[in-house]
Write an enzyme that holds these catalytic residues in place. Structure first.
Site, short mmCIF file in Angstrom:
data_model
loop_
_atom_site.label_atom_id
_atom_site.label_comp_id
_atom_site.label_asym_id
_atom_site.label_seq_id
_atom_site.Cartn_x
_atom_site.Cartn_y
_atom_site.Cartn_z
N GLU A 194 0.81 -1.21 0.00
CA GLU A 194 0.00 0.00 0.00
C GLU A 194 0.85 1.27 0.00
O GLU A 194 0.34 2.35 0.27
CB GLU A 194 -0.92 0.00 1.22
CG GLU A 194 -0.20 -0.09 2.55
CD GLU A 194 -1.12 -0.39 3.72
OE1 GLU A 194 -0.75 -0.03 4.86
OE2 GLU A 194 -2.19 -0.98 3.51
N GLU A 328 -5.94 -6.95 1.82
CA GLU A 328 -6.00 -6.88 3.27
C GLU A 328 -7.35 -6.31 3.69
O GLU A 328 -7.84 -5.35 3.08
CB GLU A 328 -4.91 -5.97 3.85
CG GLU A 328 -3.49 -6.44 3.65
CD GLU A 328 -2.47 -5.48 4.25
OE1 GLU A 328 -2.88 -4.64 5.10
OE2 GLU A 328 -1.30 -5.53 3.86
#
Length: 455
Positions: A194, A328
């Site tokens: 990310e 996630e």
């Protein structure tokens, strides 16, 4: 021509009796081959997943000083025990279909960004255990000390830091592509975690969008380099299914028109986002300067927010033929109501899975999966996950996974029975209408009957 007559002609073209054809198991066999399936089919075949978190992505200079210089020193630095084959098999036994393995490849790295043989061998060993257990594997570059921040500078053009970072990034993926070149399509590479965002260049809170395009262009360039390196590396990588990190893996930012999926000559890419919303429940364990921690979740507004973001991903990507993996999602358990945690996790899983997204639970040692007993800590949560998969895996006869049961499914099953095509695992489940773990002429007969009943 009436449908019944056409179906009769199709049936007459080949003998479909259960005895005339050798029964074929509905359980797909994992090999090193690259199957003739789309990335959408592969992602659906993954089911639901879990992360091997806080393990191979542990990093920090203190580990060099504290550890003994072996991969195990990093593997255990953030609280994980040494991973065993039993632990990995336990994930499969718990009902997960894919395991995401975050990795900090800079650990023990040598000159010219050369990945440590010992570190690579250890990650490869755990990957092999997962594949041997029938799990899909997603392998990535994780936070890795935060060097992705150096892609940006204060100027208006790419910087020396950008070039240096791209050199390191390219070297890493060249080595990983070579090491895993002969692995089959149960192994997926993910471009990064990310960290694909640069708040110093642009952020959503600044009110200034003059540099927004530049920030997105950095991520788009990284993702394109990722695809180019893997595709030209040889072996099965020419056709490997790839996972492309969205901008900050944030749903709204990834759905922005400035985010571009890379050009891929074989069109085998999915997009990755993460889901920790609302952050005051899914991230905060205690009050912080930017928010007050919530201990409960499950209001009507909470469900509406969840549906809003999942619908956004579906309409932006799934409906346009681009598969989605939520790499996630999760929440802490400290200072949280246990029922709310269970409700949140199962609700996110169901909202994603029923929209054809693959949800991959974020987990670390002692959070949701017990690495000592090799079992889920909360059996109620495990049961909820299994129910989600079971309720949406009912054999409907939609073999080509287009959302409806039609003559096209009959034709596809005919080709399969004649040995002219292969079915993915999820397609095989759809084709086994009699639920006897075999696909044969009896299933075809049932399929024809179901179609006739619906006209």
């Amino acid at each position: 021509m009436k449908l019944q007559k056409w179906l009769g002609l199709i049936t007459a073209a080949v003998t479909f009796s259960a005895t005339a054809l050798s029964p074929i198991s509905a359980q797909a066999t994992q090999t090193n081959a690259m199957r003739d399936i789309s990335t959408m089919e592969l992602v659906r075949d993954m089911g639901i997943g879990i992360n091997l978190g806080n393990t191979f992505e542990s990093c920090g200079d203190w580990i060099d000083q504290w550890g003994d210089g072996t991969p195990h020193a990093y593997e255990t630095a953030w609280g994980s025990p040494v991973i065993t084959q039993d632990m990995i098999e336990g994930y499969a036994d718990a009902g997960f279909g894919v395991i995401r393995i975050p990795v900090a490849w800079s650990n023990l790295m040598g000159n010219n960004y050369t990945i440590s043989d010992a570190y690579l061998d250890r990650v490869q060993e755990v990957t092999d255990w997962a594949l041997d257990s029938g799990l899909y594997v997603i392998l990535n570059i994780h936070y890795d000390g935060g060097w992705f921040n150096d892609y940006a500078n204060t100027g208006m053009s790419f910087s020396v830091n950008y070039d240096t970072c791209m050199e390191k990034y390219t070297r890493i993926w060249q080595q990983l592509s070579d090491a895993f070149a002969e692995y089959g399509d149960y192994l997926m590479f993910e471009s990064l975690n990310e960290e694909g965002c640069w708040d110093d260049i642009w952020n959503r809170w600044s009110g200034d969008n003059t540099s927004k395009e530049r920030a997105y262009s950095i991520l788009n360039s990284i993702n394109q380099t990722f695809v180019d390196v893997v595709r030209t590396s040889g072996g099965n990588n020419a056709e490997r299914h790839l996972l492309i990190a969205g901008y900050a893996t944030d749903i709204e930012l990834t759905c922005d028109s400035l985010f571009k999926m890379p050009d891929d000559p074989v069109n085998r890419c999915a997009v990755s986002v993460h889901y920790y919303t609302p952050s005051d429940f899914a991230i905060l364990e205690e009050d912080a300067s930017w928010g007050q921690a919530r201990s409960t979740w499950g209001t009507q507004a909470d469900f509406e927010q969840l549906d809003h973001y999942m619908d956004m991903m579906k309409s932006t990507f799934i409906d346009n033929g681009i598969p989605v993996i939520i790499g996630e999602y999760g929440c802490p358990k400290n200072n949280k109501d246990a029922d709310s945690v269970r409700l949140f996790l199962s609700s996110v899983c169901e909202a994603a899975y029923t929209r054809q997204l693959c949800p991959v639970l974020w987990d670390i040692t002692g959070l949701h999966y017990d690495r000592s007993t090799c079992q889920m800590i909360d059996p109620q949560l495990q049961a909820a996950f299994q129910e989600i998969i079971g309720n949406n895996a009912t054999q409907t006869g939609d073999i080509n996974l287009d959302g409806s049961m039609t003559i096209a499914d009959v034709i596809l099953m005919q080709k399969y029975l004649l040995g002219n095509t292969a079915l993915s695992q999820i397609q095989a489940v759809q084709a086994d209408l009699t639920r006897d773990d075999l696909i044969n002429g009896v299933d075809l007969t049932f399929l024809r009957q179901k179609i006739c009943q619906h006209i």
